[in-house]
Design a protein around this motif. Sequence first.
Motif, short mmCIF file in Angstrom:
data_model
loop_
_atom_site.label_atom_id
_atom_site.label_comp_id
_atom_site.label_asym_id
_atom_site.label_seq_id
_atom_site.Cartn_x
_atom_site.Cartn_y
_atom_site.Cartn_z
N GLY A 11 0.82 -1.22 0.00
CA GLY A 11 0.00 0.00 0.00
C GLY A 11 0.85 1.26 0.00
O GLY A 11 0.55 2.23 -0.69
N GLY A 12 1.92 1.26 0.78
CA GLY A 12 2.83 2.40 0.81
C GLY A 12 3.53 2.60 -0.53
O GLY A 12 3.72 3.73 -1.00
N TYR A 13 3.93 1.50 -1.14
CA TYR A 13 4.56 1.56 -2.46
C TYR A 13 3.60 2.18 -3.48
O TYR A 13 3.98 3.05 -4.25
CB TYR A 13 4.99 0.16 -2.90
N LEU A 14 2.35 1.70 -3.49
CA LEU A 14 1.37 2.23 -4.44
C LEU A 14 1.10 3.71 -4.20
O LEU A 14 0.99 4.49 -5.15
CB LEU A 14 0.06 1.43 -4.36
N ARG A 15 1.02 4.11 -2.92
CA ARG A 15 0.79 5.53 -2.61
C ARG A 15 1.96 6.39 -3.12
O ARG A 15 1.75 7.45 -3.71
CB ARG A 15 0.61 5.74 -1.12
N ALA A 16 3.17 5.92 -2.92
CA ALA A 16 4.34 6.67 -3.38
C ALA A 16 4.39 6.74 -4.91
O ALA A 16 4.70 7.78 -5.48
CB ALA A 16 5.62 6.03 -2.84
N VAL A 22 -4.26 3.87 -3.11
CA VAL A 22 -4.76 2.92 -4.10
C VAL A 22 -5.39 1.77 -3.32
O VAL A 22 -4.73 1.14 -2.50
CB VAL A 22 -3.63 2.38 -5.01
N HIS A 23 -6.66 1.53 -3.55
CA HIS A 23 -7.38 0.49 -2.82
C HIS A 23 -7.37 -0.81 -3.63
O HIS A 23 -7.62 -0.81 -4.82
CB HIS A 23 -8.83 0.92 -2.57
N LYS A 24 -7.07 -1.90 -2.95
CA LYS A 24 -7.08 -3.22 -3.59
C LYS A 24 -8.49 -3.79 -3.52
O LYS A 24 -9.06 -3.92 -2.44
CB LYS A 24 -6.08 -4.13 -2.89
N ILE A 25 -9.06 -4.11 -4.67
CA ILE A 25 -10.40 -4.70 -4.74
C ILE A 25 -10.23 -6.19 -5.00
O ILE A 25 -9.73 -6.59 -6.04
CB ILE A 25 -11.23 -4.07 -5.88
N VAL A 74 -15.98 2.45 -1.99
CA VAL A 74 -14.70 2.55 -1.29
C VAL A 74 -14.22 3.98 -1.07
O VAL A 74 -13.75 4.30 0.03
CB VAL A 74 -13.62 1.70 -2.01
N PRO A 75 -14.31 4.88 -2.05
CA PRO A 75 -13.79 6.23 -1.80
C PRO A 75 -14.43 6.93 -0.60
O PRO A 75 -13.76 7.67 0.12
CB PRO A 75 -14.11 6.98 -3.10
N LYS A 76 -15.69 6.66 -0.36
CA LYS A 76 -16.37 7.27 0.80
C LYS A 76 -15.80 6.75 2.10
O LYS A 76 -15.74 7.46 3.10
CB LYS A 76 -17.87 6.97 0.74
N ARG A 77 -15.35 5.49 2.10
CA ARG A 77 -14.86 4.85 3.31
C ARG A 77 -13.36 5.07 3.51
O ARG A 77 -12.90 5.25 4.64
CB ARG A 77 -15.18 3.36 3.23
N THR A 78 -12.58 5.04 2.43
CA THR A 78 -11.12 5.07 2.59
C THR A 78 -10.44 6.28 1.98
O THR A 78 -9.26 6.51 2.24
CB THR A 78 -10.48 3.82 1.95
N LYS A 82 -7.70 5.61 -6.61
CA LYS A 82 -7.30 4.65 -7.63
C LYS A 82 -7.51 3.24 -7.08
O LYS A 82 -7.58 3.05 -5.88
CB LYS A 82 -5.84 4.85 -8.01
N PHE A 83 -7.59 2.28 -8.00
CA PHE A 83 -7.93 0.92 -7.60
C PHE A 83 -7.11 -0.10 -8.36
O PHE A 83 -6.69 0.14 -9.49
CB PHE A 83 -9.42 0.65 -7.87
N ILE A 84 -6.89 -1.25 -7.73
CA ILE A 84 -6.28 -2.39 -8.39
C ILE A 84 -7.12 -3.60 -8.02
O ILE A 84 -7.44 -3.82 -6.85
CB ILE A 84 -4.80 -2.57 -7.96
N ALA A 85 -7.55 -4.36 -9.02
CA ALA A 85 -8.33 -5.56 -8.77
C ALA A 85 -7.41 -6.77 -8.75
O ALA A 85 -6.47 -6.85 -9.54
CB ALA A 85 -9.39 -5.73 -9.86
N TYR A 86 -7.67 -7.69 -7.85
CA TYR A 86 -6.89 -8.92 -7.79
C TYR A 86 -7.79 -10.07 -7.38
O TYR A 86 -8.78 -9.89 -6.72
CB TYR A 86 -5.70 -8.77 -6.83
N PHE A 87 -7.43 -11.27 -7.85
CA PHE A 87 -8.18 -12.46 -7.51
C PHE A 87 -7.80 -12.90 -6.11
O PHE A 87 -6.64 -13.17 -5.83
CB PHE A 87 -7.92 -13.57 -8.52
#
Length: 99
Positions: A11-16, A22-25, A74-78, A82-87
């Motif tokens: 998460g820190g890497y993505l923010r930088a 960036v929220h992981k979905i 998510v934006p309202k909560r966190t 930006k977003f990244i989807a993962y299985f």
Amino acid sequence: MGMTRFVNTFGGYLRAKYGEKVHKISVNASFTCPNRDGTKGIGGCTFCNNASFSPDTTNAGDITARIQSAKDKVPKRTGAGKFIAYFQSYRNTYTNSVF
């Protein structure tokens, strides 16, 4: 700041990299796992405890709709922009299906 003061979290890497949260979905494509269906093993494995996932992510469904739903909520909560989807659950790449 949390753990990012001590370690380089994903998460820190993505923010930088992207300059914002960036929220992981997590996405459930409703596949199985070779360690659960008996192909490679039995009983699952240490890395996949589906009971620990939030109930919303363990429900399968239309992947595009689930991603859009998360992007709407998510934006309202966190505050993520930006977003990244993962299985997430089991081995969602373990299928012969193409979707």
